[in-house]
Design an enzyme around this catalytic site. Structure first.
Site, short mmCIF file in Angstrom:
data_model
loop_
_atom_site.label_atom_id
_atom_site.label_comp_id
_atom_site.label_asym_id
_atom_site.label_seq_id
_atom_site.Cartn_x
_atom_site.Cartn_y
_atom_site.Cartn_z
N TYR A 187 0.85 -1.19 0.00
CA TYR A 187 0.00 0.00 0.00
C TYR A 187 0.88 1.24 0.00
CZ TYR A 187 -3.58 3.39 1.26
OH TYR A 187 -4.43 4.47 1.26
N ASP A 282 9.31 3.57 0.94
CA ASP A 282 8.11 4.15 1.54
C ASP A 282 8.20 3.88 3.04
OD1 ASP A 282 5.64 4.67 2.61
OD2 ASP A 282 4.51 3.88 0.91
N LYS A 310 2.71 9.68 8.67
CA LYS A 310 2.47 9.28 10.06
C LYS A 310 3.38 9.94 11.10
CE LYS A 310 0.59 4.92 8.37
NZ LYS A 310 -0.83 4.88 8.51
C1 LIG Z 1 3.25 2.28 3.60
C2 LIG Z 1 2.27 3.40 3.40
N1 LIG Z 1 2.48 4.27 2.40
C3 LIG Z 1 1.64 5.30 2.17
C4 LIG Z 1 0.53 5.48 2.95
C5 LIG Z 1 -0.39 6.62 2.68
O1 LIG Z 1 -0.26 7.60 3.65
P1 LIG Z 1 -1.47 8.61 3.95
O2 LIG Z 1 -2.58 7.80 4.55
O3 LIG Z 1 -0.88 9.60 4.90
O4 LIG Z 1 -1.85 9.21 2.65
C6 LIG Z 1 0.27 4.59 4.02
C7 LIG Z 1 -0.91 4.77 4.86
O5 LIG Z 1 -1.26 3.97 5.68
C8 LIG Z 1 1.16 3.51 4.22
O6 LIG Z 1 0.94 2.62 5.21
#
Ligand SMILES: Cc1ncc(COP(=O)(O)O)c(C=O)c1O
Length: 483
Positions: A187, A282, A310
């Site tokens: 994700y 990421d 986060k």
């Molecule tokens: C690994 C990862 N990347 C990107 C995101 C997206 O972040 P946001 O919810 O702040 O848009 C998340 C959200 O949970 C995530 O877990």
């Protein structure tokens, strides 16, 4: 003895973890016994009456009555009134041990006073937003650079999703190539090009309703940990103009639900170097949760670009950013007028003083208190306790953790993939429903988890909190159907 710097005290033996997960997937599901599940569902009707009223009203104005993807909606979402440390209280006054921790940002625990005080100070002097430069932008960027030297330069943005969008755009602008390769199931937020191979590896555009083909035409996925497949894609892409970047969640898709072998990231780094692609980490989840050096520090692998979310604001709003090699991040130079070289990013509230100050003080506090390691110890205690319960009751369930990221697979739905499409078609729904039920059962027992299968621990999770939680887990896990 040197002080432990990272949350992971022992990296999971991924061969063993996958053997146990595969064993779980081979078995029929073992949901909570029907009469017991009814008792758990009755809890919501009886004890969460005001939540129910609010939700019924919310359904008229908010689609589905709930706005957060991580909010439980089975049997209905509860409304929260108060958060403090390890606990949440709902509007009916019920107390829960909170292992959702807002989806991960609050390694210090919810609503941590020393950071809150700094935020209030900022609100009183400057307010939340100015649209001009504020010193805390610099302080935060410098701090991140101290913790993660690969982040030579940094741009603060509104969310992890935006950070990923920027990283991809920057990688394409820099390499002048188009293809982006991700790991199936991972994700990376909900931007057009990343809603691809979402949750279930191999499913490509399955979730891409509303997204034109053109938006995902340069996105590719490979099955988790299949480095041979990644190499094949990189070779093939050479014929199509090349790969701009490979993007990974460094502990594995879905925050390590499908864990990577320890050496995986180093091997991806080598492949990226061989094929002239950028490596994007990421670190939206791992950034500072795994330790102040992030997953890149823990694994000792240097990405070209890092995406933040986060923890970057310690749980305060507008949590996102992208950083990395100066020559790439310089493409994001802001201000009026372009150089022709610019990769365009923006955001009215991006890098506002409130978010920057919150992030700065949260990260300093995390460093001072060694919060990632303390949260990791809580994760270890929770995992070994869960494993003991699983063993005691002879259950096929699987518990493992990467520090403060704890996985408890009971239905196995998170591990299904398109390698076996018939099994996927047959079992996705019942396994998903079981996971939903487990989440509701935990909640009826005063435990909030992430979607019934993942938990984030925080510094606020003392041994006493974890032991109380284990007692509650035992009640639920002991009430599942016999084989
Ligand atoms: C690994 C990862 N990347 C990107 C995101 C997206 O972040 P946001 O919810 O702040 O848009 C998340 C959200 O949970 C995530 O877990």
């Amino acid at each position: 003895m040197t002080e432990q710097k990272y949350a992971v005290s022992e990296y999971p033996d991924t061969v063993k973890v996958y053997a146990r997960l595969n064993n779980l997937l081979k078995q029929p599901i073992r949901p909570v016994r029907r009469e017991r599940m009814q008792v758990y569902l009755d809890y919501f009707d009886i004890q969460c009456a005001r939540s129910k009223v609010l939700n019924n009203e919310a359904r008229k104005f908010i689609p589905g009555g709930v706005q957060h993807n991580l909010a439980f909606n089975y049997p209905f979402p509860i409304a929260i009134e108060k958060a403090d440390g390890a606990y949440l209280w709902d509007v009916d006054g019920n107390r829960y041990i909170d292992f959702l921790q807002a989806g991960g940002p609050t390694v210090l625990g919810s609503n941590y006073a020393p950071v809150r005080d700094r935020v209030i100070e900022m609100l009183q002097t400057c307010g939340p937003v100015i649209g001009l430069f504020h010193e805390y932008e610099l302080k935060l960027a410098q701090l991140i650079n101290r913790f993660m030297p690969s982040v030579e330069m940094f741009r603060m943005l509104g969310s992890g999703t935006e950070g990923v969008m920027a990283a991809i755009r920057g990688a394409r602008a820099f390499t002048k190539k188009k293809k982006i390769i991700k790991v199936g199931g991972a994700y990376h937020g909900w931007s057009d090009s990343m809603v691809y191979g979402l949750h279930v590896p191999g499913t490509g555009r399955m979730e891409a309703r509303g997204i034109p083909f053109g938006a995902t035409v340069n996105t590719q996925e490979f099955f988790p940990n299949a480095l041979g497949a990644l190499r094949a894609k990189l070779i093939f892409n050479r014929l199509l103009g090349g790969t701009a970047a490979v993007i990974v969640e460094p502990i594995g898709p879905e925050s390590g639900t499908r864990p990577v072998p320890f050496d995986f990231n180093r091997q991806v780094r080598e492949l990226c170097d061989e094929f002239g692609a950028l490596l994007i980490f990421d670190e939206v989840v791992t950034g500072f949760r795994l330790g102040m050096g992030g997953a890149q520090g823990y694994f000792g692998v240097k990405p070209d670009l890092t995406v933040f979310g986060k923890c970057i604001t310690g749980g305060y709003p507008m949590a996102g950013g992208v950083g990395g090699r100066a020559e790439v991040i310089l493409r994001f130079a802001a201000g009026i007028g372009g150089t022709g070289e610019r990769a365009y990013i923006g955001g009215t509230l991006s890098a506002n003083p409130l978010s920057c100050a919150a992030g700065y003080y949260a990260l300093l506090e995390m460093e001072r208190t060694n919060a990632p390691v303390l949260a990791g110890k809580a994760g270890d205690r929770l995992t070994s306790g869960l494993q003991a319960i699983i063993d005691k009751h002879g259950l096929p369930f699987v518990a493992f953790n990467q520090g403060s990221i704890v996985h408890l697979e009971t239905s196995g739905v998170m591990l299904l993939d398109l390698h076996n499409p018939f099994k996927l078609a047959r079992e996705l729904k019942p396994r998903r429903h079981m996971m939903e039920e487990m989440g509701a059962a935990y909640m009826a027992n005063g435990l909030i988890t992430l979607a019934g299968s993942r938990m984030y621990t925080s510094m606020a999770d003392t041994d006493a909190v974890i032991d109380e939680a284990l007692n509650k887990f035992e009640g639920v896990l002991a009430s599942v159907e016999d084989q």
